[in-house]
Design a protein around this motif. Structure first.
Motif, PDB file in Angstrom:
ATOM      1  N   ASP A  72       0.831  -1.194   0.000  1.00 50.23           N
ATOM      2  CA  ASP A  72       0.000   0.000   0.000  1.00 50.23           C
ATOM      3  C   ASP A  72       0.867   1.245   0.000  1.00 50.23           C
ATOM      4  OD1 ASP A  72       0.167   0.885   3.154  1.00 50.23           O
ATOM      5  OD2 ASP A  72       0.128  -1.294   2.910  1.00 50.23           O
ATOM      6  N   ILE A  73       0.222   2.368  -0.351  1.00 46.43           N
ATOM      7  CA  ILE A  73       0.877   3.659  -0.346  1.00 46.43           C
ATOM      8  C   ILE A  73       0.079   4.590   0.560  1.00 46.43           C
ATOM      9  CG2 ILE A  73       1.817   3.327  -2.660  1.00 46.43           C
ATOM     10  CD1 ILE A  73      -0.363   5.213  -3.703  1.00 46.43           C
ATOM     11  N   GLU A  74       0.731   5.664   1.003  1.00 49.49           N
ATOM     12  CA  GLU A  74       0.051   6.646   1.832  1.00 49.49           C
ATOM     13  C   GLU A  74       0.678   8.024   1.686  1.00 49.49           C
ATOM     14  OE1 GLU A  74       0.187   5.838   6.045  1.00 49.49           O
ATOM     15  OE2 GLU A  74       2.299   5.400   6.010  1.00 49.49           O
ATOM     16  N   LEU A  75       0.083   9.058   2.177  1.00 49.02           N
ATOM     17  CA  LEU A  75      -1.209   9.122   2.827  1.00 49.02           C
ATOM     18  C   LEU A  75      -2.069  10.088   2.036  1.00 49.02           C
ATOM     19  CD1 LEU A  75      -3.115   8.605   5.343  1.00 49.02           C
ATOM     20  CD2 LEU A  75      -2.017  10.583   6.356  1.00 49.02           C
ATOM     21  N   ALA A  76      -3.203   9.602   1.551  1.00 45.34           N
ATOM     22  CA  ALA A  76      -4.130  10.442   0.801  1.00 45.34           C
ATOM     23  C   ALA A  76      -5.092  11.104   1.788  1.00 45.34           C
ATOM     24  CB  ALA A  76      -4.890   9.612  -0.228  1.00 45.34           C
ATOM     25  N   ARG A  77      -4.646  12.206   2.360  1.00 43.43           N
ATOM     26  CA  ARG A  77      -5.450  12.902   3.368  1.00 43.43           C
ATOM     27  C   ARG A  77      -6.664  13.595   2.739  1.00 43.43           C
ATOM     28  NH1 ARG A  77      -2.503  17.354   5.988  1.00 43.43           N
ATOM     29  NH2 ARG A  77      -1.694  17.629   3.874  1.00 43.43           N
ATOM     30  N   ILE A  78      -7.763  13.566   3.475  1.00 42.22           N
ATOM     31  CA  ILE A  78      -8.934  14.366   3.133  1.00 42.22           C
ATOM     32  C   ILE A  78      -8.880  15.586   4.050  1.00 42.22           C
ATOM     33  CG2 ILE A  78     -11.432  14.427   2.909  1.00 42.22           C
ATOM     34  CD1 ILE A  78     -10.127  12.247   1.191  1.00 42.22           C
ATOM     35  N   ALA A  79      -8.613  16.754   3.481  1.00 39.91           N
ATOM     36  CA  ALA A  79      -8.425  17.954   4.298  1.00 39.91           C
ATOM     37  C   ALA A  79      -8.890  19.184   3.532  1.00 39.91           C
ATOM     38  CB  ALA A  79      -6.958  18.104   4.701  1.00 39.91           C
ATOM     39  N   GLU A  80      -9.255  20.199   4.257  1.00 37.78           N
ATOM     40  CA  GLU A  80      -9.677  21.441   3.626  1.00 37.78           C
ATOM     41  C   GLU A  80      -8.529  22.013   2.791  1.00 37.78           C
ATOM     42  OE1 GLU A  80     -11.319  24.173   6.447  1.00 37.78           O
ATOM     43  OE2 GLU A  80     -12.603  22.645   7.349  1.00 37.78           O
ATOM     44  N   GLY A  81      -8.881  22.505   1.616  1.00 37.73           N
ATOM     45  CA  GLY A  81      -7.869  23.083   0.746  1.00 37.73           C
ATOM     46  C   GLY A  81      -7.134  22.058  -0.089  1.00 37.73           C
ATOM     47  N   VAL A  82      -7.501  20.776   0.054  1.00 41.10           N
ATOM     48  CA  VAL A  82      -6.849  19.705  -0.712  1.00 41.10           C
ATOM     49  C   VAL A  82      -7.882  19.054  -1.622  1.00 41.10           C
ATOM     50  CG1 VAL A  82      -5.620  17.505  -0.594  1.00 41.10           C
ATOM     51  CG2 VAL A  82      -5.190  19.261   1.138  1.00 41.10           C
ATOM     52  N   ASP A  83      -7.562  18.986  -2.912  1.00 40.58           N
ATOM     53  CA  ASP A  83      -8.407  18.270  -3.864  1.00 40.58           C
ATOM     54  C   ASP A  83      -7.777  16.908  -4.089  1.00 40.58           C
ATOM     55  OD1 ASP A  83      -9.762  17.207  -6.055  1.00 40.58           O
ATOM     56  OD2 ASP A  83      -9.961  19.144  -7.055  1.00 40.58           O
ATOM     57  N   VAL A  84      -8.526  15.839  -3.859  1.00 43.21           N
ATOM     58  CA  VAL A  84      -7.951  14.493  -3.947  1.00 43.21           C
ATOM     59  C   VAL A  84      -7.411  14.177  -5.344  1.00 43.21           C
ATOM     60  CG1 VAL A  84      -9.305  13.559  -2.047  1.00 43.21           C
ATOM     61  CG2 VAL A  84     -10.204  13.441  -4.393  1.00 43.21           C
ATOM     62  N   LYS A  85      -7.791  14.963  -6.346  1.00 45.54           N
ATOM     63  CA  LYS A  85      -7.261  14.731  -7.686  1.00 45.54           C
ATOM     64  C   LYS A  85      -5.749  14.920  -7.730  1.00 45.54           C
ATOM     65  CE  LYS A  85     -11.553  16.097 -10.005  1.00 45.54           C
ATOM     66  NZ  LYS A  85     -12.229  17.153 -10.811  1.00 45.54           N
ATOM     67  N   CYS A  86      -5.201  15.654  -6.746  1.00 39.78           N
ATOM     68  CA  CYS A  86      -3.754  15.874  -6.716  1.00 39.78           C
ATOM     69  C   CYS A  86      -2.991  14.590  -6.410  1.00 39.78           C
ATOM     70  CB  CYS A  86      -3.396  16.955  -5.697  1.00 39.78           C
ATOM     71  SG  CYS A  86      -3.555  16.462  -3.960  1.00 39.78           S
ATOM     72  N   LYS A 100      -1.489  -2.468  -3.900  1.00 37.43           N
ATOM     73  CA  LYS A 100      -2.867  -2.964  -3.905  1.00 37.43           C
ATOM     74  C   LYS A 100      -3.856  -1.922  -3.372  1.00 37.43           C
ATOM     75  CE  LYS A 100      -0.927  -7.535  -2.931  1.00 37.43           C
ATOM     76  NZ  LYS A 100      -1.083  -8.065  -4.290  1.00 37.43           N
ATOM     77  N   GLY A 101      -3.364  -0.977  -2.578  1.00 39.92           N
ATOM     78  CA  GLY A 101      -4.277  -0.010  -1.988  1.00 39.92           C
ATOM     79  C   GLY A 101      -3.579   1.263  -1.572  1.00 39.92           C
ATOM     80  N   VAL A 102      -4.386   2.234  -1.162  1.00 41.02           N
ATOM     81  CA  VAL A 102      -3.894   3.504  -0.637  1.00 41.02           C
ATOM     82  C   VAL A 102      -4.593   3.748   0.692  1.00 41.02           C
ATOM     83  CG1 VAL A 102      -5.640   4.800  -1.964  1.00 41.02           C
ATOM     84  CG2 VAL A 102      -3.612   5.993  -1.083  1.00 41.02           C
ATOM     85  N   ILE A 103      -3.868   4.327   1.643  1.00 42.31           N
ATOM     86  CA  ILE A 103      -4.433   4.660   2.947  1.00 42.31           C
ATOM     87  C   ILE A 103      -4.933   6.103   2.922  1.00 42.31           C
ATOM     88  CG2 ILE A 103      -3.953   4.925   5.413  1.00 42.31           C
ATOM     89  CD1 ILE A 103      -1.802   2.775   5.106  1.00 42.31           C
ATOM     90  N   SER A 104      -6.084   6.324   3.549  1.00 40.29           N
ATOM     91  CA  SER A 104      -6.637   7.668   3.650  1.00 40.29           C
ATOM     92  C   SER A 104      -7.113   7.919   5.069  1.00 40.29           C
ATOM     93  CB  SER A 104      -7.802   7.837   2.665  1.00 40.29           C
ATOM     94  OG  SER A 104      -8.327   9.153   2.702  1.00 40.29           O
ATOM     95  N   SER A 105      -7.168   9.192   5.453  1.00 40.59           N
ATOM     96  CA  SER A 105      -7.740   9.599   6.740  1.00 40.59           C
ATOM     97  C   SER A 105      -8.327  10.989   6.581  1.00 40.59           C
ATOM     98  CB  SER A 105      -6.679   9.555   7.856  1.00 40.59           C
ATOM     99  OG  SER A 105      -5.510  10.262   7.479  1.00 40.59           O
ATOM    100  N   VAL A 106      -9.172  11.378   7.524  1.00 40.30           N
ATOM    101  CA  VAL A 106      -9.957  12.606   7.377  1.00 40.30           C
ATOM    102  C   VAL A 106      -9.537  13.638   8.415  1.00 40.30           C
ATOM    103  CG1 VAL A 106     -12.285  13.597   7.443  1.00 40.30           C
ATOM    104  CG2 VAL A 106     -11.913  11.323   6.444  1.00 40.30           C
TER     105      VAL A 106
END
Length: 275
Positions: A72-86, A100-106
């Motif tokens: 897996d890879i990380e970290l795809a943060r969900i945060a204000e000012g961040v567009d997940v398309k980046c 196989k996957g990516v880790i995310s957190s909010v």
């Protein structure tokens, strides 16, 4: 079925992904879990691996030489000012190297925003055949099992997964029974480590962060019932050892610390009926 083990980047953050591949293979891990998404933290090294670049080619060679995989890879943060398309380039390069996957957190309290962004991240990851492993972190906005499950249900994406970190599960007071009640298909991987009996208040972020980033314990050394947590998951859940401990890494060296992480985890789990 025997569990597979991955070495999480936070355990040996001084190593590049190439060093992780060679060293983890020598120690006996099955996978590595890399941080190829830069978090923009001051002093953080850039481990990005654009497809076709020098780092990418070196890592591809290391994976081929050792036979170890990226889980897996990380970290795809969900945060204000961040567009997940980046995160698209990181997802593409990780997937092309076998992740196989990516880790995310909010990290925002705006429920509508983070629900929309997590759904978009799942859709983006699906383009590359990746799962999205949602981690609840005790000092983040989505910080407990209930919040994570609510978000996964809300987006209703087939590649959305639940990622349990045993330290965060312990500190958010998740019971083994609650984990066992979760749909087994949500478990692809887990972060395992041990921790002290004391649970800081959520308002004491400094204490929560200190243990989480600098002083986790070897599995079996602390108060967390890691074995029963693992038993509550799917039998083929990959166990990624995320166990940063700065003092021990300095005392033993990163190589020996990473080896002890794996040896102690395997010994403890076998002793407690987990293969």
């Amino acid at each position: 079925m025997s569990h597979k083990y991955s070495l999480a980047h936070l355990t040996v953050l001084g190593w590049s992904p190439v060093e992780m591949a060679y060293n983890a293979s020598l120690i006996g891990y099955d996978y590595i879990s890399i941080r190829n998404i830069n978090m923009g933290v001051e002093g953080e090294r850039d481990f990005s691996i654009p497809v076709g670049g020098r780092r990418y080619n070196a890592l591809k060679e290391a994976l081929e030489d050792t036979g170890i995989g990226i889980h897996d890879i990380e970290l795809a943060r969900i945060a204000e000012g961040v567009d997940v398309k980046c995160y698209e380039q990181a997802l593409e390069s990780g997937a092309s190297l076998g992740a196989k996957g990516v880790i995310s957190s909010v990290w925002t309290d705006d429920r509508d925003f983070y629900t929309d962004q997590f759904a978009s991240l799942c859709d983006l990851a699906a383009k590359f055949g990746l799962t999205v492993n949602l981690e609840f972190v005790t000092w983040a906005s989505v910080w407990d099992l209930k919040g994570a499950l609510d978000l996964i249900r809300a987006v209703n994406r087939p590649n959305a997964r639940l990622m349990v970190d045993t330290l965060h599960a312990w500190r958010s007071r998740v019971s083994v029974e609650e984990l066992a009640a979760c749909p087994k298909e949500l478990f692809d991987m887990a972060h395992i480590c041990d921790g002290p009996m004391e649970i800081p208040e959520r308002t004491d972020k400094e204490a929560l962060i200190y243990t989480g980033r600098d002083a986790r314990l070897y599995v079996g050394e602390g108060a967390i019932n890691v074995a029963d947590m693992v038993k509550a998951m799917r039998p083929d859940t990959v166990l990624s050892i995320e166990l940063p401990h700065l003092a021990r890494a300095e005392k033993y060296g990163c190589m020996e610390h990473a080896r002890r992480c794996l040896v102690t985890a395997k010994e403890y789990l076998k002793k407690n009926g987990v293969e």
